[in-house]
Write a protein that holds these residues in place. Structure first.
Motif: not given
Length: 433
Positions: A46-51, A62-65
């Motif tokens: 889980a990350v804040r900046r998936p790009s 990779i996920t933002t959720d």
């Protein structure tokens, strides 16, 4: 016999520490599997900046959720390295509720809400491990709560913040002022762009709360820790320390009272003798001195921050938690049975170094000595020196015998009211003797 189904690990955060955790999990996969008894699989990050490009981590992980990740139900262990209070607190409790144990490096959250997090782990029969929350790679929490579980710890004294130790060491070794040393620490990457948490002692205070709670089997919250920063430490303080055969360190000190009925936890700059082991801790290193009844004096030393060192502690916890998972067991939880009183700073007894600017005339020393005597603070040594600038002032340095912090505070308040005392230049505790 190796279990074939892998244990699934969810990683919350992929910054300096998280990326190192992922890298070690990948490059040391076979060794970790052999030590655990089953392979481990990175199931999501889980990350804040998936790009952002994250080398070695498949894009599909990779996920933002983060909430959906910890709710999956097939996750065995959640590794939390995002820091802060929220959403970390909610994510950790949600992980417990959905069947995962947790490894965390979140000192601020554990210092503030450790009791509630332990209760949530116990309620769901899961593990909460956090070796990486204090002193980076240095094995400290596990020795305190396991290796010394049969002993009585009386005092924990340590340097638990590498940034502040680097700054103070630079001031000591080169004569640099505080700002100059901070600028160098920032340029070298030891200090954050906003160094407040480090230099004002917030980081060390959180670690002190965690250490005191484990060492004394008592709940100690961040609010219980007396905290003073190091921004007012000057080159003149170091000069005085050297004359006493001392240096200056920002210390976290947790100790039992003489009668054993209470504990104190505090963070502040202090002079310590050059003969003390902590005085030789240089640069950005950490060291913690533990004193107990049976084991005596123990010292734990090593790198206290950084991606790889902190990831080492995280992986150590991950191995332990995965082993527990395979065995259908949990490790040690919170131990707060002693429930000792956490005393205020005024009850602390130590020595003091006080530097005064006074009128350069007869009788001043007698007046100052009278104030100390009236407040029950015994003087050990006094040094008075006239100023060469001819302004009619002198410097008076007083070193006391052991006295309570409350008595010293009363003394200083009274000194400020004397006509002959132009100012209190510095007050510093003397520890480690």
């Amino acid at each position: 016999m190796m279990r074939t189904r892998p244990l699934k690990v969810a990683l919350l955060g992929c910054g300096v520490v998280g990326s190192e955790v992922a890298r070690i999990m990948t490059t040391h996969a076979d060794d970790l599997a052999a030590r655990i008894g089953a392979p481990i699989e990175l199931a999501g990050v889980a990350v804040r900046r998936p790009s952002k490009v994250r080398e070695g981590i498949p894009a599909e992980l990779i996920t933002t959720d983060a909430t959906a990740l910890v709710k999956r139900g097939d996750i065995d262990v959640v590794v939390e390295v995002i820091g802060g209070i929220e959403p970390a607190r909610t994510l950790i409790t949600t992980a417990f509720e959905h069947g995962a144990s947790v490894v965390s490096a979140n000192k601020a959250l554990l210092a503030q809400d450790g009791a509630a997090l332990h209760a949530a782990a116990d309620e769901n029969d899961k593990d909460l491990y956090y070796e990486a929350a204090v002193a980076g790679a240095i094995p400290l929490i596990r020795p305190l709560r396991e290796s010394l579980a049969g002993d009585k710890v009386n005092r924990v004294l340590g340097i638990v913040n590498g940034t502040t130790n680097f700054i103070l060491d630079k001031m000591d070794s080169t004569g640099a002022g505080y700002q100059e040393a901070l600028d160098e620490a920032t340029a070298l990457g030891y200090a954050e762009a906003d160094p407040t948490a480090d230099v004002e002692g917030f980081d060390a205070a959180a670690k002190a709360a965690i250490l005191a709670g484990i060492a004394f089997h008592t709940r100690v919250r961040l609010d219980d820790v007396h905290r003073e920063g190091m921004t007012e430490v000057t080159a003149a303080d170091f000069a005085s320390a050297k004359e006493m055969g001392c240096t200056i360190k920002l210390l976290a000190i947790c100790e039992r009272s003489a009668d054993g009925a209470s504990v104190t936890a505090r963070v502040h700059p202090a002079m310590i003798p050059l003969s003390h082991p902590l005085a030789s801790v240089r640069g950005a290193y950490n060291a913690v001195f533990v004193e107990s009844d049976a084991a005596g004096q123990l010292m734990f030393y090593g790198p206290g921050a950084g991606g790889a060192p902190t990831a080492s502690a995280v992986l150590g916890d991950l191995v332990a938690v995965c082993r527990n998972r395979l065995n259908g067991a949990t490790g040690p939880g919170e131990s707060a049975y002693a429930a000792l009183t956490v005393s205020p700073m005024g009850d602390v007894v130590t020595r003091y170094h006080i530097s005064l600017d006074v009128a350069d005339k007869p009788g001043v020393l007698a007046q100052v000595a009278t104030v100390f005597a009236e407040h029950g603070v015994s003087i050990d040594t006094v040094r008075q020196q006239g100023r060469q600038d001819g302004d009619g002032e002198a410097s008076l340095v007083v070193v006391t015998h052991r006295a309570s912090d409350a008595s010293l505070s009363g003394t200083v308040e009274a000194l400020r009211k004397l006509d002959t005392v132009r100012g209190v230049a510095s007050i510093m505790r003397v520890e480690g003797e």
